[in-house]
Design a protein around this motif. Structure first.
Motif, PDB file in Angstrom:
ATOM      1  N   MET A   1       0.852  -1.200   0.000  1.00 20.99           N
ATOM      2  CA  MET A   1       0.000   0.000   0.000  1.00 20.99           C
ATOM      3  C   MET A   1       0.881   1.241   0.000  1.00 20.99           C
ATOM      4  O   MET A   1       1.840   1.325   0.778  1.00 20.99           O
ATOM      5  CB  MET A   1      -0.893  -0.003   1.245  1.00 20.99           C
ATOM      6  N   PRO A   2       0.612   2.210  -0.881  1.00 25.55           N
ATOM      7  CA  PRO A   2       1.457   3.404  -0.942  1.00 25.55           C
ATOM      8  C   PRO A   2       1.445   4.188   0.368  1.00 25.55           C
ATOM      9  O   PRO A   2       0.427   4.264   1.052  1.00 25.55           O
ATOM     10  CB  PRO A   2       0.828   4.230  -2.069  1.00 25.55           C
ATOM     11  N   ARG A   3       2.600   4.761   0.715  1.00 25.86           N
ATOM     12  CA  ARG A   3       2.661   5.660   1.853  1.00 25.86           C
ATOM     13  C   ARG A   3       2.015   6.985   1.465  1.00 25.86           C
ATOM     14  O   ARG A   3       1.905   7.324   0.286  1.00 25.86           O
ATOM     15  CB  ARG A   3       4.105   5.917   2.252  1.00 25.86           C
ATOM     16  N   SER A   4       1.606   7.733   2.469  1.00 26.33           N
ATOM     17  CA  SER A   4       0.979   9.032   2.232  1.00 26.33           C
ATOM     18  C   SER A   4       1.904  10.139   2.719  1.00 26.33           C
ATOM     19  O   SER A   4       2.274  10.174   3.893  1.00 26.33           O
ATOM     20  CB  SER A   4      -0.364   9.109   2.962  1.00 26.33           C
ATOM     21  N   LEU A   5       2.277  11.023   1.808  1.00 23.92           N
ATOM     22  CA  LEU A   5       3.147  12.149   2.136  1.00 23.92           C
ATOM     23  C   LEU A   5       2.404  13.442   1.867  1.00 23.92           C
ATOM     24  O   LEU A   5       1.869  13.646   0.782  1.00 23.92           O
ATOM     25  CB  LEU A   5       4.421  12.094   1.283  1.00 23.92           C
ATOM     26  N   VAL A   6       2.366  14.320   2.864  1.00 23.28           N
ATOM     27  CA  VAL A   6       1.735  15.627   2.704  1.00 23.28           C
ATOM     28  C   VAL A   6       2.817  16.701   2.707  1.00 23.28           C
ATOM     29  O   VAL A   6       3.724  16.685   3.542  1.00 23.28           O
ATOM     30  CB  VAL A   6       0.709  15.905   3.822  1.00 23.28           C
ATOM     31  N   VAL A   7       2.715  17.616   1.765  1.00 26.50           N
ATOM     32  CA  VAL A   7       3.646  18.730   1.650  1.00 26.50           C
ATOM     33  C   VAL A   7       2.897  20.020   1.971  1.00 26.50           C
ATOM     34  O   VAL A   7       1.905  20.335   1.304  1.00 26.50           O
ATOM     35  CB  VAL A   7       4.249  18.810   0.233  1.00 26.50           C
ATOM     36  N   VAL A   8       3.349  20.741   2.978  1.00 27.85           N
ATOM     37  CA  VAL A   8       2.750  22.023   3.339  1.00 27.85           C
ATOM     38  C   VAL A   8       3.686  23.128   2.878  1.00 27.85           C
ATOM     39  O   VAL A   8       4.813  23.256   3.379  1.00 27.85           O
ATOM     40  CB  VAL A   8       2.509  22.125   4.856  1.00 27.85           C
ATOM     41  N   ALA A   9       3.244  23.910   1.905  1.00 31.77           N
ATOM     42  CA  ALA A   9       4.039  25.001   1.353  1.00 31.77           C
ATOM     43  C   ALA A   9       3.353  26.324   1.683  1.00 31.77           C
ATOM     44  O   ALA A   9       2.205  26.537   1.315  1.00 31.77           O
ATOM     45  CB  ALA A   9       4.190  24.848  -0.159  1.00 31.77           C
TER      46      ALA A   9
END
Length: 218
Positions: A1-9
């Motif tokens: 299952m793909p990992r979840s990465l969140v980018v806060v810019a």
């Protein structure tokens, strides 16, 4: 299952050097995760697009649908990249408002890569003086390598090397997260569920007057 990465810019202009650095860090992390034979889904949150939503929640306490969606993404993330421009020797007010709006446990045990941009290298200590203390307070797992980029750093081999190193560290944390054991190299509550920020359906709420009916107060 793909990992979840969140980018806060948290850049305030378009195009933005803050968003550029955020994208480069996300690309480096994605490449490093792929090199480990895994996949990662990346979600980018542009904080400037939530400026009015943040003002609303700060003044009313009621999150908008857009802000609730962002909070849900953060709560479900396996890792976070947080990038802010430097304003008056610290992270921007908009950046801080966003993290003020999160639930208290939203980032507990979450690997976080911190980064910042500025017009001059004299602001490079912002990572250690501002960003790391903020995420330490939020009980995040702050990665060793932070990335600061002044205007003149973009396109340099030194910045590219630091981005690659930081991305590899975050990828390692993402891939190893499933096998982490509390008390061994991670927070003791690493496996604890995090609040999504979604409104809970508590069903019908009784009117307060009905609850008091029949009571004399004696």
């Amino acid at each position: 299952m793909p990992r979840s990465l969140v980018v806060v810019a948290a850049g305030v202009s378009e195009p933005s050097s803050t968003r550029l650095l955020a994208d480069q860090l996300a690309d480096a992390t994605r490449a490093a995760v792929s090199a480990r034979g895994e996949a990662v889904d990346v979600t980018v949150i542009e904080v400037r697009e939530l400026a009015r939503d943040l003002a609303t929640v700060m003044t009313t306490g009621v999150p908008t649908p857009a802000l609730s969606a962002a909070k849900d993404a953060i709560a479900a993330a396996d890792g976070l990249i947080a990038v802010s421009p430097v304003f008056t020797a610290s992270y921007s007010g908009l950046f801080k408002m966003f993290f003020d709006a999160l639930d208290p446990d939203a980032l507990t045990g979450v690997p976080v890569l911190v980064a910042a941009t500025a017009g001059t290298s004299r602001h490079s200590l912002v990572l250690d003086h501002a960003l790391r203390p903020l995420f330490s307070y939020l009980r995040a797992q702050i990665l060793p390598t932070g990335v600061f980029a002044a205007t003149e750093d973009f396109g340099s081999a030194e910045l590219a090397t630091r981005i690659s190193r930081a991305g590899a560290e975050l990828a390692g944390a993402l891939v190893q997260a499933d096998g982490a054991v509390a008390g061994f190299g991670g927070p003791s509550d690493l496996g604890a569920p995090r609040r999504s920020g979604k409104a809970l359906d508590l069903g019908p709420v009784a009117d307060f007057a009905d609850l008091l009916r029949g009571h004399t107060g004696d």
